[in-house]
Design a protein around this motif. Sequence first.
Motif, PDB file in Angstrom:
ATOM      1  N   ASP A 197     -38.722   0.449-103.584  1.00 58.08           N
ATOM      2  CA  ASP A 197     -40.099   0.609-103.087  1.00 58.08           C
ATOM      3  C   ASP A 197     -40.853   1.732-103.797  1.00 58.08           C
ATOM      4  OD1 ASP A 197     -39.645  -1.396-101.168  1.00 58.08           O
ATOM      5  OD2 ASP A 197     -38.786   0.077 -99.781  1.00 58.08           O
ATOM      6  N   LEU A 198     -40.150   2.570-104.554  1.00 61.71           N
ATOM      7  CA  LEU A 198     -40.806   3.709-105.200  1.00 61.71           C
ATOM      8  C   LEU A 198     -41.806   3.220-106.242  1.00 61.71           C
ATOM      9  CD1 LEU A 198     -37.638   5.911-105.676  1.00 61.71           C
ATOM     10  CD2 LEU A 198     -39.527   6.370-104.090  1.00 61.71           C
ATOM     11  N   ALA A 199     -42.968   3.878-106.266  1.00 62.64           N
ATOM     12  CA  ALA A 199     -44.002   3.495-107.220  1.00 62.64           C
ATOM     13  C   ALA A 199     -44.977   4.645-107.416  1.00 62.64           C
ATOM     14  CB  ALA A 199     -44.772   2.267-106.706  1.00 62.64           C
ATOM     15  N   VAL A 200     -45.492   4.759-108.618  1.00 63.09           N
ATOM     16  CA  VAL A 200     -46.588   5.689-108.858  1.00 63.09           C
ATOM     17  C   VAL A 200     -47.756   5.251-107.985  1.00 63.09           C
ATOM     18  CG1 VAL A 200     -48.304   6.442-110.565  1.00 63.09           C
ATOM     19  CG2 VAL A 200     -45.887   6.281-111.205  1.00 63.09           C
ATOM     20  N   GLY A 201     -48.373   6.219-107.320  1.00 61.39           N
ATOM     21  CA  GLY A 201     -49.508   5.899-106.468  1.00 61.39           C
ATOM     22  C   GLY A 201     -49.139   5.584-105.025  1.00 61.39           C
ATOM     23  N   LEU A 202     -47.837   5.547-104.719  1.00 61.58           N
ATOM     24  CA  LEU A 202     -47.403   5.294-103.335  1.00 61.58           C
ATOM     25  C   LEU A 202     -47.935   6.395-102.424  1.00 61.58           C
ATOM     26  CD1 LEU A 202     -45.492   3.606-101.429  1.00 61.58           C
ATOM     27  CD2 LEU A 202     -43.714   5.315-101.992  1.00 61.58           C
ATOM     28  N   ARG A 203     -48.630   6.026-101.357  1.00 59.98           N
ATOM     29  CA  ARG A 203     -49.122   7.012-100.389  1.00 59.98           C
ATOM     30  C   ARG A 203     -47.966   7.460 -99.512  1.00 59.98           C
ATOM     31  NH1 ARG A 203     -53.137  10.246-100.654  1.00 59.98           N
ATOM     32  NH2 ARG A 203     -53.474  10.204 -98.399  1.00 59.98           N
ATOM     33  N   VAL A 204     -47.850   8.762 -99.342  1.00 58.70           N
ATOM     34  CA  VAL A 204     -46.735   9.329 -98.585  1.00 58.70           C
ATOM     35  C   VAL A 204     -47.242  10.405 -97.640  1.00 58.70           C
ATOM     36  CG1 VAL A 204     -44.932   8.820-100.292  1.00 58.70           C
ATOM     37  CG2 VAL A 204     -46.257  10.947-100.483  1.00 58.70           C
ATOM     38  N   THR A 205     -46.409  10.687 -96.631  1.00 62.31           N
ATOM     39  CA  THR A 205     -46.718  11.756 -95.687  1.00 62.31           C
ATOM     40  C   THR A 205     -45.461  12.575 -95.442  1.00 62.31           C
ATOM     41  OG1 THR A 205     -47.797  12.225 -93.572  1.00 62.31           O
ATOM     42  CG2 THR A 205     -46.234  10.390 -93.611  1.00 62.31           C
ATOM     43  N   GLY A 207     -30.384  27.374 -90.539  1.00 63.68           N
ATOM     44  CA  GLY A 207     -31.660  27.326 -89.813  1.00 63.68           C
ATOM     45  C   GLY A 207     -32.849  26.915 -90.656  1.00 63.68           C
ATOM     46  N   PHE A 208     -32.627  26.555 -91.908  1.00 67.47           N
ATOM     47  CA  PHE A 208     -33.741  26.152 -92.759  1.00 67.47           C
ATOM     48  C   PHE A 208     -34.095  24.689 -92.547  1.00 67.47           C
ATOM     49  CE2 PHE A 208     -32.416  29.972 -94.971  1.00 67.47           C
ATOM     50  CZ  PHE A 208     -33.648  30.548 -95.262  1.00 67.47           C
ATOM     51  N   VAL A 209     -35.328  24.365 -92.896  1.00 67.17           N
ATOM     52  CA  VAL A 209     -35.851  23.016 -92.768  1.00 67.17           C
ATOM     53  C   VAL A 209     -36.501  22.646 -94.097  1.00 67.17           C
ATOM     54  CG1 VAL A 209     -37.538  21.594 -91.551  1.00 67.17           C
ATOM     55  CG2 VAL A 209     -36.207  23.278 -90.284  1.00 67.17           C
ATOM     56  N   LEU A 210     -36.214  21.424 -94.570  1.00 68.90           N
ATOM     57  CA  LEU A 210     -36.766  20.973 -95.851  1.00 68.90           C
ATOM     58  C   LEU A 210     -37.848  19.921 -95.632  1.00 68.90           C
ATOM     59  CD1 LEU A 210     -33.646  20.427 -98.144  1.00 68.90           C
ATOM     60  CD2 LEU A 210     -35.142  22.425 -98.023  1.00 68.90           C
ATOM     61  N   PRO A 211     -38.920  19.980 -96.414  1.00 68.72           N
ATOM     62  CA  PRO A 211     -39.904  18.897 -96.384  1.00 68.72           C
ATOM     63  C   PRO A 211     -39.408  17.698 -97.191  1.00 68.72           C
ATOM     64  CG  PRO A 211     -40.559  20.507 -98.004  1.00 68.72           C
ATOM     65  CD  PRO A 211     -39.292  21.034 -97.357  1.00 68.72           C
ATOM     66  N   TYR A 212     -39.677  16.523 -96.674  1.00 68.31           N
ATOM     67  CA  TYR A 212     -39.449  15.266 -97.369  1.00 68.31           C
ATOM     68  C   TYR A 212     -40.748  14.453 -97.256  1.00 68.31           C
ATOM     69  CZ  TYR A 212     -34.356  16.012 -97.022  1.00 68.31           C
ATOM     70  OH  TYR A 212     -33.071  16.521 -97.113  1.00 68.31           O
ATOM     71  N   PHE A 213     -40.876  13.414 -98.057  1.00 66.76           N
ATOM     72  CA  PHE A 213     -42.028  12.529 -97.927  1.00 66.76           C
ATOM     73  C   PHE A 213     -41.548  11.112 -97.668  1.00 66.76           C
ATOM     74  CE2 PHE A 213     -43.869  16.097-100.127  1.00 66.76           C
ATOM     75  CZ  PHE A 213     -45.101  16.216 -99.519  1.00 66.76           C
ATOM     76  N   ARG A 214     -42.265  10.413 -96.788  1.00 58.77           N
ATOM     77  CA  ARG A 214     -41.974   8.998 -96.550  1.00 58.77           C
ATOM     78  C   ARG A 214     -43.249   8.195 -96.733  1.00 58.77           C
ATOM     79  NH1 ARG A 214     -39.459   6.678 -92.501  1.00 58.77           N
ATOM     80  NH2 ARG A 214     -38.153   8.486 -92.097  1.00 58.77           N
ATOM     81  N   PRO A 215     -43.131   6.905 -97.061  1.00 59.19           N
ATOM     82  CA  PRO A 215     -44.335   6.086 -97.224  1.00 59.19           C
ATOM     83  C   PRO A 215     -45.226   6.160 -95.984  1.00 59.19           C
ATOM     84  CG  PRO A 215     -42.433   4.905 -98.059  1.00 59.19           C
ATOM     85  CD  PRO A 215     -41.901   6.152 -97.390  1.00 59.19           C
ATOM     86  N   ALA A 216     -46.518   6.301 -96.230  1.00 60.02           N
ATOM     87  CA  ALA A 216     -47.479   6.464 -95.130  1.00 60.02           C
ATOM     88  C   ALA A 216     -47.756   5.124 -94.470  1.00 60.02           C
ATOM     89  CB  ALA A 216     -48.751   7.088 -95.639  1.00 60.02           C
TER      90      ALA A 216
END
Length: 144
Positions: free
Chosen positions: A118-126, A135-144
Amino acid sequence: MSESFTSGALVPQPATIPPPYPSAHSAPYWEGAKQGELRFQRCSACGHAEFDPSIICRRCGHRELVWERSAGNGTVYSWTVVWRPQQPSFVVPYAPAIVDLDEGYQMLANVVGCDVADLAVGLRVTVEFHPVSDGFVLPYFRPA
Ligand SMILES: [Zn+2]
């Protein structure tokens, strides 16, 4: 592991991966992540959106950068898929992506919540956040 390397579910890394090592000037970024906020800096002189955390504006050289909260929405600029982990604690496949945030800066984070195919240039993510050790938290992105 996929035999074709063209598909595979992208999921957050286990909490056992090594934690980040904040510096004095990136600490507000990591503190924000713990609170579910994606933070970046903006130059108070020229308005340039700055990331990763810096002590000086990369556009104009001004030294007053103000932390702001990003809405966490963006577009995939580029990505790669990792099939051979850096360390045994990393689960493959994972997909580090350069994301163009709507506020005008780029950051690198893994894309999750979809398949490699599903990965693509221009894919909208949030953005979304997942814990790692210490105790750390990492940001990730998923399709919007
Ligand atoms: Zn500036």
